[in-house]
Enzyme design. Structure first.
Site, PDB file in Angstrom:
ATOM      1  N   GLY A  11       0.815  -1.218   0.000  1.00  0.00           N
ATOM      2  CA  GLY A  11       0.000   0.000   0.000  1.00  0.00           C
ATOM      3  C   GLY A  11       0.847   1.265   0.000  1.00  0.00           C
ATOM      4  N   ASN A  12       2.022   1.222   0.649  1.00  0.00           N
ATOM      5  CA  ASN A  12       2.865   2.405   0.737  1.00  0.00           C
ATOM      6  C   ASN A  12       3.366   2.871  -0.628  1.00  0.00           C
ATOM      7  OD1 ASN A  12       4.428  -0.051   0.817  1.00  0.00           O
ATOM      8  ND2 ASN A  12       6.230   1.222   1.121  1.00  0.00           N
ATOM      9  N   LYS A 129      -9.480  -8.455  10.758  1.00  0.00           N
ATOM     10  CA  LYS A 129      -9.193  -7.253   9.964  1.00  0.00           C
ATOM     11  C   LYS A 129     -10.287  -6.203  10.140  1.00  0.00           C
ATOM     12  CE  LYS A 129      -5.582  -8.521   7.300  1.00  0.00           C
ATOM     13  NZ  LYS A 129      -4.350  -7.748   7.092  1.00  0.00           N
ATOM     14  N   LYS A 213      -2.612  -9.777   0.389  1.00  0.00           N
ATOM     15  CA  LYS A 213      -2.145  -9.660  -1.002  1.00  0.00           C
ATOM     16  C   LYS A 213      -0.820 -10.384  -1.226  1.00  0.00           C
ATOM     17  CE  LYS A 213       1.087  -6.090  -0.978  1.00  0.00           C
ATOM     18  NZ  LYS A 213       1.336  -6.389   0.438  1.00  0.00           N
ATOM     19  N   LYS A 275       4.732 -11.521   4.941  1.00  0.00           N
ATOM     20  CA  LYS A 275       5.644 -11.446   3.792  1.00  0.00           C
ATOM     21  C   LYS A 275       6.665 -12.584   3.842  1.00  0.00           C
ATOM     22  CE  LYS A 275       5.035  -6.501   3.873  1.00  0.00           C
ATOM     23  NZ  LYS A 275       3.789  -6.532   3.098  1.00  0.00           N
TER      24      LYS A 275
END
Lengths: 314, 314
Positions: A11-12, A129, A213, A275
């Site tokens: 997102g960043n 979430k 994602k 990640k």
């Protein structure tokens, strides 16, 4: 043969640092990001892009809930599909230009993508979430009763709806991704994909869930036989003892080392852990391939083996 | 060789008749629509689908404007991209199921699609399409000053923003459509496409405009060399003296006849006229091809030559 890369874009890389950025401000950030991606394409890599959508879908849900007395609110799966249209449009517009200004005329295309999850995924038992607007406790209780939402208190700021984050099981539009793979840069599984579940009669149905994602990108990388899963985040390298005086940045991680560090709780649960886990899953399934975790501005050097954290089987 | 069809799907094929339908209610209508489209695919036609987005983008804009004090409002081009994600998701979910329940496993995919318009298009001089919320005259004047919007009085109901409806000049993602054409049902140019204009430096930039989806479908049909431009609307056949006691339904229209009827003002400006004009444009560019205007439930018979209005060059 060109190497095949699946890029997971955080997102960043897509949002401005303003507290309430406009779509135009976001587009400016996307343009900068696409300069780096165009360089990767320029080097001859084949690629697909999986982007996050947290801030964008958050604002879509918030606008929808705020306007609920004027316009019927959108279901969460539809908000996800809308965010794919929004972000995909910006990326393909900016990336196409970044490519053509480098003399490269190459198609860039966004596929609206559904990702199937399992209704029996244990994640549905413990939704984690938070999404959308903040409510008072009384309003939250009412939503629990009226809409069967799960509501949770969010860090002292109020009550919000919380949804599950199940694992991605199947990319519904994978055949179209494969058809386009070597002839276009494909933007797919945006926001982890529009989450759908399969009904007994074979129909797919949208569910309220957020698919990570990085895991969606990992599944895509497996499905297309990618050589590299490239996970872009805020830092140049994964670190252990993160933020402590003896922080150690890691240039390489084997599966066994990574598993050990995960066990030690070295990686932040909502940030670096998924990640590293996605990277581990990829090399476990493909022992001769590699995953790389690095930042956008170091991605070219990382692909050349000069920096970033490279995760391999051994 | 299978015949190639571009289907232009009107808003009525995608929305429920409720005054404020939910996304779920719309999905039910989309499912019914997709049954017909699956039958066309079943017959062996290759096809792409261009859908309208009027009611959907209207609600997205309205929610965005209503929530403007909480969330920065979305630019109109972004709202269009969001509607492509939303509607495309519903169509691909419903159509995939309609196909598979007929034993046909065939990819269905939505491409987020930009359509370039010309900034010098005369339509920009006289914006005609009202979008979004209603305002008082005082508010309207303020928006004209602050945001350089063009505002117009809408049939006694209040003031609304009006935008131009320029002609589509180029489908930016056409190469991806061509790559997928004979191996998937492609949903593209939704809502006429996200309207963009080319800057002197070659960048594309979103503009506030509504591209007529029938003209976008016509351009697509030319670009992919379609055999049939199939325009689906509310009526089985185009009529002259519409709604009068001596209304005459037309089974066939040559280019010359159509031009004569257009001159006589036989077709409604915001409704049948653009459909007839798109059909005329297609057969003028492709004298050996045909355009068909009919309703969804008659589309199979119309393809077989049994009903509908067939427009041909001679």
């Amino acid at each position: 043969m060109p190497e095949k890369i699946v890029i997971a874009l955080g997102g960043n890389a897509l949002q401005s640092k303003d507290s309430a950025p406009t779509a135009q401000a976001r587009l400016e950030v996307v343009k900068r990001t696409c300069g780096y991606i165009a360089e990767v394409s320029q080097r001859g890599y084949e690629m697909a892009i999986v982007h996050g959508n947290g801030p964008q879908v958050g604002r879509i849900v918030l606008a929808s809930e705020t306007a609920k007395d004027t316009v019927p609110p959108m279901p969460f799966d539809v908000c996800g599909a809308m965010s794919q249209g929004y972000i995909g449009y910006h990326i393909q517009q900016a990336l196409k230009y970044a490519l053509s200004s480098r003399g490269r005329n190459y198609p860039v295309v966004t596929l609206v993508t559904q990702v199937a999850v399992d209704r029996n995924d244990p994640a549905f038992q413990t939704p984690t979430k938070p999404i959308g607007a903040f409510y008072s406790e009384a309003e939250a209780r009412q939503l629990e009763t009226e809409k069967q939402y799960t509501m949770g208190e969010d860090a002292g700021r109020g009550w919000r709806r919380v949804v599950a984050s199940p694992l991605p099981r199947r990319i519904v539009e994978i055949s179209a991704v494969r058809l386009l793979w070597d002839r276009a840069i494909v933007i797919t599984c945006g926001g982890g994909g529009v989450p759908v579940a399969e009904n007994p009669d074979g129909t797919l149905e949208g569910v309220a869930a957020v698919i990570d994602k990085d895991f969606a990108a990992e599944l895509l990388a497996e499905e297309v036989g990618a050589d590299v899963l490239l996970i872009l985040t805020e830092v140049e390298k994964v670190a252990i003892r993160f933020g402590k005086p003896d922080q150690e940045d890691l240039g390489h991680l084997s599966l066994a080392q990574a598993a050990q560090y995960v066990k030690e709780g070295q990686f932040g649960v909502g940030s670096m852990l998924p990640k590293v886990e996605a990277a581990m899953k990829f090399v476990r399934a493909n022992p001769d391939k590699r995953a790389i975790i690095t930042s956008l501005d170091h991605c070219l050097d990382a692909l050349d083996g000069k920096t970033g954290t490279v995760v391999t089987f051994a």
